[in-house]
Scaffold this active site. Structure first.
Site, PDB file in Angstrom:
ATOM      1  N   LYS A  49       0.866  -1.179   0.000  1.00  0.00           N
ATOM      2  CA  LYS A  49       0.000   0.000   0.000  1.00  0.00           C
ATOM      3  C   LYS A  49       0.902   1.228   0.000  1.00  0.00           C
ATOM      4  O   LYS A  49       1.603   1.511   0.973  1.00  0.00           O
ATOM      5  CB  LYS A  49      -0.922   0.012   1.207  1.00  0.00           C
ATOM      6  CG  LYS A  49      -1.900   1.185   1.197  1.00  0.00           C
ATOM      7  CD  LYS A  49      -2.838   1.136   2.397  1.00  0.00           C
ATOM      8  CE  LYS A  49      -3.804   2.298   2.390  1.00  0.00           C
ATOM      9  NZ  LYS A  49      -4.691   2.290   3.583  1.00  0.00           N
ATOM     10  N   ARG A  54     -10.442  10.486   1.003  1.00  0.00           N
ATOM     11  CA  ARG A  54     -10.451  11.233   2.267  1.00  0.00           C
ATOM     12  C   ARG A  54     -11.809  11.892   2.485  1.00  0.00           C
ATOM     13  O   ARG A  54     -12.308  11.967   3.605  1.00  0.00           O
ATOM     14  CB  ARG A  54      -9.329  12.275   2.266  1.00  0.00           C
ATOM     15  CG  ARG A  54      -7.945  11.709   1.958  1.00  0.00           C
ATOM     16  CD  ARG A  54      -7.247  11.178   3.195  1.00  0.00           C
ATOM     17  NE  ARG A  54      -6.124  10.312   2.846  1.00  0.00           N
ATOM     18  CZ  ARG A  54      -4.900  10.722   2.537  1.00  0.00           C
ATOM     19  NH1 ARG A  54      -4.648  12.012   2.515  1.00  0.00           N
ATOM     20  NH2 ARG A  54      -3.953   9.860   2.261  1.00  0.00           N
ATOM     21  N   GLU A  76       7.720  -6.922   2.129  1.00  0.00           N
ATOM     22  CA  GLU A  76       6.426  -6.905   2.818  1.00  0.00           C
ATOM     23  C   GLU A  76       5.613  -8.149   2.464  1.00  0.00           C
ATOM     24  O   GLU A  76       4.933  -8.735   3.311  1.00  0.00           O
ATOM     25  CB  GLU A  76       5.640  -5.647   2.440  1.00  0.00           C
ATOM     26  CG  GLU A  76       6.229  -4.342   2.949  1.00  0.00           C
ATOM     27  CD  GLU A  76       5.838  -4.032   4.386  1.00  0.00           C
ATOM     28  OE1 GLU A  76       5.221  -4.895   5.045  1.00  0.00           O
ATOM     29  OE2 GLU A  76       6.135  -2.924   4.855  1.00  0.00           O
ATOM     30  N   LYS A  89      -2.147  -1.764  -3.694  1.00  0.00           N
ATOM     31  CA  LYS A  89      -2.985  -0.559  -3.698  1.00  0.00           C
ATOM     32  C   LYS A  89      -2.085   0.665  -3.746  1.00  0.00           C
ATOM     33  O   LYS A  89      -1.164   0.772  -2.923  1.00  0.00           O
ATOM     34  CB  LYS A  89      -3.839  -0.536  -2.426  1.00  0.00           C
ATOM     35  CG  LYS A  89      -4.754   0.665  -2.289  1.00  0.00           C
ATOM     36  CD  LYS A  89      -5.553   0.586  -0.992  1.00  0.00           C
ATOM     37  CE  LYS A  89      -6.505   1.780  -0.859  1.00  0.00           C
ATOM     38  NZ  LYS A  89      -7.277   1.734   0.416  1.00  0.00           N
ATOM     39  N   SER A 143      -9.809   5.604  -5.354  1.00  0.00           N
ATOM     40  CA  SER A 143     -10.695   6.737  -5.618  1.00  0.00           C
ATOM     41  C   SER A 143     -10.156   7.690  -6.671  1.00  0.00           C
ATOM     42  O   SER A 143     -10.903   8.173  -7.531  1.00  0.00           O
ATOM     43  CB  SER A 143     -10.934   7.504  -4.316  1.00  0.00           C
ATOM     44  OG  SER A 143      -9.710   7.981  -3.766  1.00  0.00           O
TER      45      SER A 143
END
Length: 333
Positions: free
Chosen positions: A203, A213, A240, A255, A281
Site C-alpha cells: 500500500k 479522504r 512486505e 494498492k 478513488s
C-alpha cells in the site's frame, strides 16, 4: 514468392478482423466474480450522501447499504468491502468506534450479513483512520508519531469485533509492521479460524487517495509516509509480501492498482495465494472527470483500465464500478 514466418506471409492483423475473432483470441477476460465493491456507510444520516469527488458514489445509510449489497449479489460479484464513517463527535485519539460492537462498521456488518448471508463475501476495512480524531491509521505516541505496537493491540480488538459482527474477510490496511500475525492470533484466540485475512501488502503513500479522504470524512493532518510505502520502491514491496505470507495472510493486495501494475505483476508471479488490486478513488475520479469533460469514452476507458489490472495479475479487483461493469458483462453473454 511468399515467405512464411515473416511478412507478407505472417499477418497478425488477421486475428483482429472481426469482433467475434477478437473475442475468441482474447487472452484476458473480465468476469463479474473478479470484482469486489468498496462501499461506505455513514452514521446518523437519513439519505445517501453523494461524494463530490467521486461522481456516482455515495456514503450509504444502513438501509441503502443493504440494498447495494443485494444488488451486488444479483450482479454476481464476489464481495463487498465495508468502510464505516462514524459521527464526528464519536472520534477520539484511540479510534474507539472501531472496537465498539455498536460502532457504525460493526452495525453495518451485521446488517449486510443479515441481508445476504453467505451469498456475498462480506469484507471489512480493518484500520483506525476513519475513527480517529487525528486521522492516522494508528495510535499516536506522546511525540505525535504513529506507535506501531500500540496500534497492533487496537487492530487485534478490531479484528475480533469485526469477526463477531459477521465479517467473512478482514482487510488490514494500516501498514503496521506485524499486523497480519497479530490479527491472525487474535482471530484464532476467539475460535474464528474461518475468518480470512486480505493483507494490504503493498500500500503506497499515493497522491491518488485524495477523493477517498472525503468519502470517509478523514481528519488527517500531515501524511502517512512513515508507514505507507514509498512509490519509488519495488524490493520493499517484495519484502512486505514475504512477511505477510509468513504471518498467515490468506490473500494479498496491491494498492493503488493502475500506477503500480509493475508491482502487481511481480507479486502475482511470486505467490500461490489469491492476489487482489484496489482501483482507488483517484483512479476512479480521473476517468469520471475526463469523461464528464468529453475528453475520453467513459465506458471503454473503464473496461480498459480493469482489463489492464487483471492482465497484470490481479485475480480480484476492488473497484467502485464493480456492479455496473458486472451487469454489462452479464448482458453481453
Amino acid at each position: 514468392m511468399t515467405t512464411y514466418g515473416s511478412f507478407p506471409g505472417t499477418r497478425p492483423r488477421r486475428l483482429r478482423t472481426t469482433p467475434a475473432l477478437r473475442r475468441m483470441v482474447a487472452e484476458t477476460r473480465l468476469h463479474p466474480a473478479d470484482f469486489i465493491l468498496p462501499a461506505f456507510v455513514r452514521e446518523g444520516v437519513g439519505e445517501p450522501v453523494p461524494i463530490e469527488a467521486m461522481p456516482g458514489v455515495v456514503q450509504h445509510t444502513r438501509d441503502t447499504l443493504k440494498k447495494a449489497a443485494a444488488e451486488a449479489v444479483a450482479a454476481g460479484i464476489s464481495g463487498i468491502m465495508l468502510f464505516g464513517v462514524p459521527e464526528e463527535s464519536k472520534k477520539d485519539a484511540l479510534g474507539t468506534p472501531g472496537t465498539d460492537p455498536d460502532g457504525i462498521l460493526q452495525v453495518a456488518l451485521r446488517d449486510v450479513r443479515a441481508e445476504v448471508g453467505d451469498d456475498l463475501l462480506v469484507m471489512s476495512d480493518l484500520c483506525l483512520d476513519e475513527t480517529t480524531d487525528h486521522g492516522h491509521c494508528g495510535v499516536l505516541d506522546d511525540r505525535g508519531r504513529v506507535d506501531n505496537d500500540a496500534t497492533l493491540e487496537r487492530y487485534a480488538e478490531m479484528a475480533q469485533v469485526q469477526a463477531d459482527a459477521g465479517a467473512h474477510v478482514v482487510g488490514p490496511s494500516g501498514m503496521m509492521d506485524g499486523q497480519i500475525g497479530v490479527i491472525r492470533d487474535a482471530l484464532d484466540q476467539i475460535g474464528r479460524e474461518d475468518v480470512a485475512i486480505l493483507a494490504y501488502t503493498a500500500k503506497y503513500a499515493s497522491a491518488f487517495y485524495g477523493p477517498f479522504r472525503e468519502a470517509v470524512g478523514s481528519s488527517l493532518k500531515g501524511d502517512r509516509k512513515t508507514y505507507q510505502q514509498d512509490p519509488a520502491n519495488i524490493r520493499e514491496s517484495m519484502r512486505e509480501l514475504a512477511l505477510d505470507l509468513e504471518e498467515g495472510a490468506d490473500m494479498v493486495m496491491v494498492k493503488p492498482a493502475g500506477p503500480y501494475l509493475d508491482i502487481l505483476a511481480k507479486v502475482a508471479d511470486a505467490v500461490d495465494v489469491p492476489v487482489a488490486a484496489y482501483q482507488i478513488s483517484g483512479e476512479y475520479a480521473m476517468i469520471e472527470a475526463a469523461a464528464e469533460k468529453g475528453w475520453i469514452d467513459r465506458d471503454r476507458a473503464v473496461l480498459e483500465s480493469l482489463t489492464g489490472i487483471k492482465r497484470a495479475g490481479a485475480q480480484n479487483i476492488l473497484t467502485y464500478w464493480a456492479v455496473e461493469v458486472a451487469r454489462k458483462l452479464n448482458a453481453a453473454r
